[in-house]
Design a protein around this motif. Structure first.
Motif, mmCIF file in Angstrom:
data_model
loop_
_atom_site.group_PDB
_atom_site.id
_atom_site.type_symbol
_atom_site.label_atom_id
_atom_site.label_comp_id
_atom_site.label_asym_id
_atom_site.label_seq_id
_atom_site.Cartn_x
_atom_site.Cartn_y
_atom_site.Cartn_z
ATOM 1 N N LYS A 1 19.001 42.461 143.988
ATOM 2 C CA LYS A 1 17.700 41.861 143.334
ATOM 3 C C LYS A 1 18.335 40.811 142.341
ATOM 4 O O LYS A 1 19.493 40.605 142.119
ATOM 5 C CB LYS A 1 17.220 42.966 142.305
ATOM 6 N N ASP A 2 17.270 40.155 141.908
ATOM 7 C CA ASP A 2 17.657 39.118 140.919
ATOM 8 C C ASP A 2 17.473 39.865 139.537
ATOM 9 O O ASP A 2 17.383 40.872 139.254
ATOM 10 C CB ASP A 2 16.880 37.664 140.799
ATOM 11 N N GLU A 3 17.740 38.785 138.638
ATOM 12 C CA GLU A 3 17.812 39.307 136.792
ATOM 13 C C GLU A 3 16.315 39.831 136.725
ATOM 14 O O GLU A 3 16.546 40.452 135.722
ATOM 15 C CB GLU A 3 17.882 38.145 136.171
ATOM 16 N N ALA A 4 15.331 39.435 137.435
ATOM 17 C CA ALA A 4 14.001 40.060 136.900
ATOM 18 C C ALA A 4 13.348 41.301 137.709
ATOM 19 O O ALA A 4 12.458 41.782 137.843
ATOM 20 C CB ALA A 4 12.775 38.986 137.216
ATOM 21 N N GLY A 5 14.610 41.692 138.661
ATOM 22 C CA GLY A 5 14.444 42.875 139.424
ATOM 23 C C GLY A 5 13.807 42.896 140.657
ATOM 24 O O GLY A 5 13.170 43.702 141.372
ATOM 25 N N ASN A 6 13.694 41.510 140.976
ATOM 26 C CA ASN A 6 13.072 41.129 142.550
ATOM 27 C C ASN A 6 13.862 41.217 143.599
ATOM 28 O O ASN A 6 15.065 40.569 143.491
ATOM 29 C CB ASN A 6 12.253 39.634 142.374
ATOM 30 N N TYR A 7 13.634 41.796 144.788
ATOM 31 C CA TYR A 7 14.388 41.478 145.802
ATOM 32 C C TYR A 7 14.767 40.261 146.373
ATOM 33 O O TYR A 7 13.625 39.697 146.613
ATOM 34 C CB TYR A 7 14.105 42.457 147.042
ATOM 35 N N LEU A 8 15.929 39.911 146.707
ATOM 36 C CA LEU A 8 16.064 38.461 146.975
ATOM 37 C C LEU A 8 15.789 38.155 148.470
ATOM 38 O O LEU A 8 15.365 36.850 148.756
ATOM 39 C CB LEU A 8 17.760 38.293 146.908
ATOM 40 N N PHE A 9 15.883 39.105 149.247
ATOM 41 C CA PHE A 9 15.773 38.600 150.628
ATOM 42 C C PHE A 9 14.689 39.382 151.520
ATOM 43 O O PHE A 9 14.863 39.811 152.807
ATOM 44 C CB PHE A 9 17.141 39.191 151.555
ATOM 45 N N SER A 10 13.549 39.625 150.619
ATOM 46 C CA SER A 10 12.306 40.138 151.439
ATOM 47 C C SER A 10 11.294 39.216 151.730
ATOM 48 O O SER A 10 10.055 39.863 151.794
ATOM 49 C CB SER A 10 11.813 41.523 150.250
ATOM 50 N N GLY A 11 11.477 38.110 151.545
ATOM 51 C CA GLY A 11 10.559 37.265 151.524
ATOM 52 C C GLY A 11 9.571 37.343 150.383
ATOM 53 O O GLY A 11 10.022 37.148 149.258
ATOM 54 N N ASN A 12 8.204 37.497 150.521
ATOM 55 C CA ASN A 12 7.514 37.480 149.404
ATOM 56 C C ASN A 12 7.149 38.821 149.130
ATOM 57 O O ASN A 12 6.330 39.047 147.881
ATOM 58 C CB ASN A 12 6.125 36.666 149.651
ATOM 59 N N LYS A 13 7.561 39.875 149.735
ATOM 60 C CA LYS A 13 7.466 41.077 149.318
ATOM 61 C C LYS A 13 8.784 41.547 148.288
ATOM 62 O O LYS A 13 9.385 42.456 148.585
ATOM 63 C CB LYS A 13 7.307 42.170 150.322
ATOM 64 N N THR A 14 8.613 40.740 147.139
ATOM 65 C CA THR A 14 9.793 40.904 146.341
ATOM 66 C C THR A 14 9.884 42.355 145.588
ATOM 67 O O THR A 14 10.914 42.658 145.171
ATOM 68 C CB THR A 14 9.917 39.897 145.139
ATOM 69 N N ASP A 15 8.830 43.160 145.708
ATOM 70 C CA ASP A 15 9.090 44.529 145.063
ATOM 71 C C ASP A 15 9.397 45.512 146.116
ATOM 72 O O ASP A 15 9.410 46.948 145.988
ATOM 73 C CB ASP A 15 7.690 44.802 144.454
#
Length: 305
Positions: A128-142
């Motif tokens: 995840k990045d610093e905001a808690g979003n997954y880096l490699f999920s495309g636009n489904k960052t959650d």
């Protein structure tokens, strides 16, 4: 010619007010460092300043975009480099475990290490990045990019969408890579499920190097490692190219910001030497006007009798 006392009084009062206003305006100019305090001071210059400020604001936003994008790409590159390192050790184990002189216990020990590497690999892809979003999920960052289906097989849970970031007036750059692109787009079985299958072979005491099933699993594992390494390396190379482009774009934006600052400074910047000289002249004029006003205000018809 008769001079009306009211006219003398009014003229002196008007001169006093004008001098006071001019001094106040010069004082404000020197305190702000600006020669243009309001559009009416210099309509053409004001338009130039507003245009430069608007352009600088947009350029600063592009700079923020490129800096944020560069940070995001660096983070992705770091995790991908970790994947490459993990695969290096996985390759060493695959080759070593294919030695026919190893005992079933030796192969099981390699399987245990390979299982730990696999879990670490999955965790790395699910970074995840610093905001808690997954880096490699495309636009489904959650949503974590890698999960398991009902059969225990690894599956990609994100989407194939990419995020675009505007880096200049007419340029956009892809901000992310998906695990589907660098793990699940190869001709061979993806490295995650292939590793899982190879671990099962290593843990099976009935299979050993020389048997068809074992040798095929070892070959498939190395093929999957090759394909995966090529895909991830390609993604890292792509990131490197983007970083080089961003460096050039950032340098261009920084020069543009500097240019706009110079234009604004030259247009509305105050010449302190000239302003100070004018201030002193106006101040002297104000003192003279004040003295004259005092004298005029004390005059009456009795002074003329």
């Amino acid at each position: 010619m008769r001079v009306c006392m009211m006219n003398l009084y009014s003229n002196n009062l008007h001169s006093l007010q004008k001098s006071t206003f001019d001094i106040s305006r010069l004082n404000e100019m020197m305190s702000t460092g600006k020669a243009i305090l309001r559009p009416s001071d210099d309509p053409i210059g004001s338009v130039k300043v507003i245009g430069s400020q608007r352009d600088m604001a947009a350029t600063n936003q592009y700079l923020d975009n490129t800096e944020s994008l560069s940070t995001s790409l660096s983070r992705s590159e770091t995790y991908m480099s970790s994947m490459v390192e993990l695969q290096g050790r996985m390759r060493e184990i695959t080759i070593s475990a294919s030695n026919g002189s190893l005992s079933p216990e030796d192969r099981e020990a390699y399987a245990a290490e390979l299982n730990e590497l696999l879990e670490t690999f999955v965790d790395t892809v699910n970074a995840k990045d610093e905001a808690g979003n997954y880096l490699f999920s495309g636009n489904k960052t959650d949503t974590a990019p890698i999960g398991k289906d009902a059969n225990g097989n690894y599956v990609y849970q994100g989407d194939s969408s990419t995020r675009e970031v505007q880096t200049s007036t007419s340029s956009w750059m892809t901000a992310n890579s998906t695990a589907a692109d660098f793990l699940f787009s190869n001709g061979s079985t993806d490295i995650l499920n292939q590793t899982k299958d190879f671990i099962a072979v290593l843990e099976d005491p009935t299979l050993s190097p020389g048997s068809a099933a074992f040798d095929q699993a070892s070959t498939d594992m190395q093929t999957s490692l090759d394909d995966s390494l090529n895909s991830i390396s390609s993604a890292i190379t792509d990131i490197g190219g983007k970083q080089n482009t961003l460096s050039l774009v950032q340098a261009s934006h920084e020069e543009r910001v500097l240019f706009n600052k110079e234009v604004i400074g030259e247009t509305e910047g105050l010449d302190y030497a000239q302003a100070t000289a004018e201030f002193n002249v106006k101040l002297t004029a104000l003192k003279v006007t004040q003295q004259t006003f005092v004298q005029v205000s004390q005059l009456s018809l009795f002074n003329h009798i």
